[in-house]
Scaffold this motif. Structure first.
Motif, mmCIF file in Angstrom:
data_model
loop_
_atom_site.group_PDB
_atom_site.id
_atom_site.type_symbol
_atom_site.label_atom_id
_atom_site.label_comp_id
_atom_site.label_asym_id
_atom_site.label_seq_id
_atom_site.Cartn_x
_atom_site.Cartn_y
_atom_site.Cartn_z
ATOM 1 N N GLN A 24 17.446 79.615 67.838
ATOM 2 C CA GLN A 24 17.919 79.546 69.221
ATOM 3 C C GLN A 24 19.437 79.490 69.250
ATOM 4 O O GLN A 24 20.033 78.569 68.728
ATOM 5 C CB GLN A 24 17.330 78.305 69.892
ATOM 6 C CG GLN A 24 17.521 78.245 71.365
ATOM 7 C CD GLN A 24 16.843 79.362 72.095
ATOM 8 O OE1 GLN A 24 17.526 80.213 72.601
ATOM 9 N NE2 GLN A 24 15.539 79.365 72.141
ATOM 10 N N ARG A 25 20.070 80.482 69.866
ATOM 11 C CA ARG A 25 21.524 80.536 69.874
ATOM 12 C C ARG A 25 22.114 80.646 71.261
ATOM 13 O O ARG A 25 23.310 80.509 71.415
ATOM 14 C CB ARG A 25 22.005 81.722 69.054
ATOM 15 C CG ARG A 25 21.659 81.564 67.612
ATOM 16 C CD ARG A 25 22.212 82.672 66.790
ATOM 17 N NE ARG A 25 21.785 82.478 65.427
ATOM 18 C CZ ARG A 25 22.613 82.401 64.422
ATOM 19 N NH1 ARG A 25 23.891 82.517 64.618
ATOM 20 N NH2 ARG A 25 22.158 82.213 63.211
ATOM 21 N N LYS A 26 21.310 80.899 72.277
ATOM 22 C CA LYS A 26 21.880 81.136 73.598
ATOM 23 C C LYS A 26 21.730 79.965 74.542
ATOM 24 O O LYS A 26 22.693 79.543 75.156
ATOM 25 C CB LYS A 26 21.244 82.369 74.219
ATOM 26 C CG LYS A 26 21.601 83.633 73.503
ATOM 27 C CD LYS A 26 21.423 84.791 74.410
ATOM 28 C CE LYS A 26 21.929 86.017 73.695
ATOM 29 N NZ LYS A 26 22.544 86.941 74.555
ATOM 30 N N SER A 27 20.551 79.451 74.675
ATOM 31 C CA SER A 27 20.257 78.517 75.753
ATOM 32 C C SER A 27 19.993 77.117 75.214
ATOM 33 O O SER A 27 19.263 76.933 74.240
ATOM 34 C CB SER A 27 19.038 79.005 76.525
ATOM 35 O OG SER A 27 18.669 78.081 77.494
ATOM 36 N N SER A 87 25.839 77.046 83.935
ATOM 37 C CA SER A 87 24.743 77.657 83.181
ATOM 38 C C SER A 87 24.467 76.791 81.959
ATOM 39 O O SER A 87 25.236 75.893 81.627
ATOM 40 C CB SER A 87 25.090 79.084 82.748
ATOM 41 O OG SER A 87 26.128 79.050 81.801
ATOM 42 N N ASP A 88 23.371 77.095 81.281
ATOM 43 C CA ASP A 88 23.032 76.326 80.087
ATOM 44 C C ASP A 88 23.260 77.121 78.814
ATOM 45 O O ASP A 88 22.708 76.807 77.774
ATOM 46 C CB ASP A 88 21.588 75.833 80.153
ATOM 47 C CG ASP A 88 20.584 76.964 80.086
ATOM 48 O OD1 ASP A 88 20.928 78.069 80.491
ATOM 49 O OD2 ASP A 88 19.456 76.706 79.632
ATOM 50 N N TYR A 89 24.095 78.125 78.873
ATOM 51 C CA TYR A 89 24.384 78.921 77.684
ATOM 52 C C TYR A 89 25.305 78.170 76.738
ATOM 53 O O TYR A 89 26.275 77.534 77.155
ATOM 54 C CB TYR A 89 25.010 80.257 78.062
ATOM 55 C CG TYR A 89 24.050 81.175 78.768
ATOM 56 C CD1 TYR A 89 22.810 81.454 78.222
ATOM 57 C CD2 TYR A 89 24.377 81.743 79.982
ATOM 58 C CE1 TYR A 89 21.915 82.274 78.866
ATOM 59 C CE2 TYR A 89 23.495 82.571 80.639
ATOM 60 C CZ TYR A 89 22.269 82.829 80.068
ATOM 61 O OH TYR A 89 21.386 83.640 80.708
ATOM 62 N N GLY A 91 27.308 79.480 74.612
ATOM 63 C CA GLY A 91 28.586 80.169 74.506
ATOM 64 C C GLY A 91 29.648 79.572 75.409
ATOM 65 O O GLY A 91 30.838 79.603 75.094
#
Length: 98
Positions: A24-27, A87-89, A91
């Motif tokens: 998992q790398r985004k959210s 947002s929950d990103y 990044g």
């Protein structure tokens, strides 16, 4: 004995949760869900051990209480992140917008 199928389900859940956590790398929400799968897998393994060995069942309740506290803290961090960043990103955290 039904001890081994329960332990197998627990081991598979821990492995799936670990793979999802690593990939998992985004959210942040996905990370929290994979941590819950890990927690439920460990709980399943502890439940299998408690039932097969005849230990006190309060061990399961204590671990479940810690799992609920972990989920509540993760949800509060997620809500505060979404309110502050939008947002929950993950990044957005690297860029220093938090």
């Amino acid at each position: 004995m039904w001890f081994f199928p329960i332990m197998g389900v627990g081991v598979i859940s821990v492995m799936v949760g670990g793979v999802c956590l690593v990939s998992q790398r985004k959210s942040l929400f996905g990370v929290l869900l994979s941590m819950e799968v890990l927690t439920l897998g460990i709980y399943t393994m502890i439940f299998g051990l408690v039932c097969s060995q005849g230990w006190l069942s309060s061990v399961c309740l204590i671990f479940l209480a810690f799992g609920v506290c972990e989920a509540a803290l993760g949800l509060s961090v997620l809500v505060s992140l979404i309110r502050s960043v939008g947002s929950d990103y993950v990044g957005g955290l690297v860029l220093g917008h938090f």
